[in-house]
Design an enzyme around this catalytic site. Structure first.
Site, PDB file in Angstrom:
ATOM      1  CB  CYS A   1       4.033   9.309   1.388  1.00 33.65           C
ATOM      2  SG  CYS A   1       5.171   8.127   2.128  1.00 33.65           S
TER       3      CYS A   1
ATOM      4  CB  ALA B   1       7.726   5.668   5.000  1.00 37.63           C
TER       5      ALA B   1
ATOM      6  N   GLY C   1       0.821  -1.194   0.000  1.00 35.58           N
ATOM      7  CA  GLY C   1       0.000   0.000   0.000  1.00 35.58           C
ATOM      8  C   GLY C   1       0.860   1.251   0.000  1.00 35.58           C
TER       9      GLY C   1
ATOM     10  CB  THR D   1       8.736   5.264   0.183  1.00 34.98           C
ATOM     11  OG1 THR D   1       9.406   5.803   1.324  1.00 34.98           O
ATOM     12  CG2 THR D   1       9.085   3.789   0.053  1.00 34.98           C
TER      13      THR D   1
ATOM     14  N   GLY E   1       6.406  -3.334   5.459  1.00 34.25           N
ATOM     15  CA  GLY E   1       6.484  -2.885   6.846  1.00 34.25           C
ATOM     16  C   GLY E   1       6.746  -1.407   6.983  1.00 34.25           C
TER      17      GLY E   1
ATOM     18  CG  HIS F   1      13.364   1.550   0.987  1.00 32.24           C
ATOM     19  ND1 HIS F   1      12.839   2.013   2.174  1.00 32.24           N
ATOM     20  CD2 HIS F   1      12.381   0.809   0.407  1.00 32.24           C
ATOM     21  CE1 HIS F   1      11.593   1.581   2.298  1.00 32.24           C
ATOM     22  NE2 HIS F   1      11.290   0.859   1.239  1.00 32.24           N
TER      23      HIS F   1
ATOM     24  N   GLY G   1       4.210   1.046   4.931  1.00 27.22           N
ATOM     25  CA  GLY G   1       3.478   0.499   3.787  1.00 27.22           C
ATOM     26  C   GLY G   1       3.430  -1.009   3.904  1.00 27.22           C
TER      27      GLY G   1
END
EC number: 2.3.1.181
Length: 218
Positions: A182, A151, A72, A76, A164, A78, A153
């Site tokens: 987001c 964040a 979801g 984002t 996670g 990482h 998701g």
């Protein structure tokens, strides 16, 4: 199997291989062949697109690899210096309530940040955890600046969670400029080190371990 198995992965974990391993673990949990699990890791620099990602929010598509995550949420980032926690829990056993699960993840992050005297807050309509920045200029409407520090998701497969959360410890915050994180343009991002805290990844992991049972009791 009730005990949650924790793993702290060294180095930088490649995204596609990690996602495949996570999907395999979820299937094993659902089949009763493996314990619930939490993986703590870092990825090399990359962007992920959630199921609600909008093309216009990928500002610099050539900057880093872009992966369709299936979780979801929207776009984002990482990368190194960010702690990712992949959370594989059996909600069939813990309670089939997705909203409560996401709230528990937020509460876990908030409790973890409190270990370092950081006040994390949730905001209606904005999943994730935020910090108020009185040290930064206020918004055009005079409201205090708020930056995102974590964040969230998730995805469920037959009521087992995966994906996670991510907490910004010391990532390169300029890397977020390649996306609209987001889908929210009016707020920035921050990290524990950006807030002036000399926290190590080991410190953060220890805090995550300490606070987890409060929000996800067996």
């Amino acid at each position: 199997m009730s005990a949650v198995e924790w793993s702290i992965l060294p180095g930088l974990s490649p995204y596609r291989e990690t996602l495949e391993a996570m999907e395999n673990r979820v299937a094993a949990i659902r089949a009763g062949e493996a314990a619930e699990a939490i993986w703590l890791l870092e990825h090399p620099p990359l962007y992920t697109a959630g199921t609600s990602a909008r093309p216009e929010d990928l500002v610099e598509p050539e900057r880093f690899p872009v992966h369709v995550a299936g979780r979801g949420g929207q776009y984002t980032y990482h990368g190194p210096g960010q702690r990712v926690a992949y959370v594989m829990l059996d909600l069939d056993r813990r309670g089939r309530d997705v909203r409560r699960f996401v709230t528990a993840l937020e509460d876990w992050v908030i409790a973890t940040l409190a270990e370092f005297n950081v006040r994390g807050e949730r905001r209606e309509g904005r999943v994730g955890v935020w910090v108020v920045r009185p040290d930064r200029p206020a918004g055009l409407d005079g409201s205090p600046r708020e930056d995102k520090i974590a964040a969230i998701g998730v995805k469920l497969r037959r009521w087992v969670s995966f994906h996670g959360l991510s907490i910004n410890l010391e990532p390169d915050l300029t890397h977020f400029e390649g996306i609209v994180p987001c889908g929210i343009r009016e707020h920035g991002v921050t990290s524990l080190v950006d807030l002036g805290l000399p926290v190590t990844m080991q410190d953060l992991d220890a805090a995550l371990l300490r606070t987890f049972p409060q929000h996800f009791p067996d």
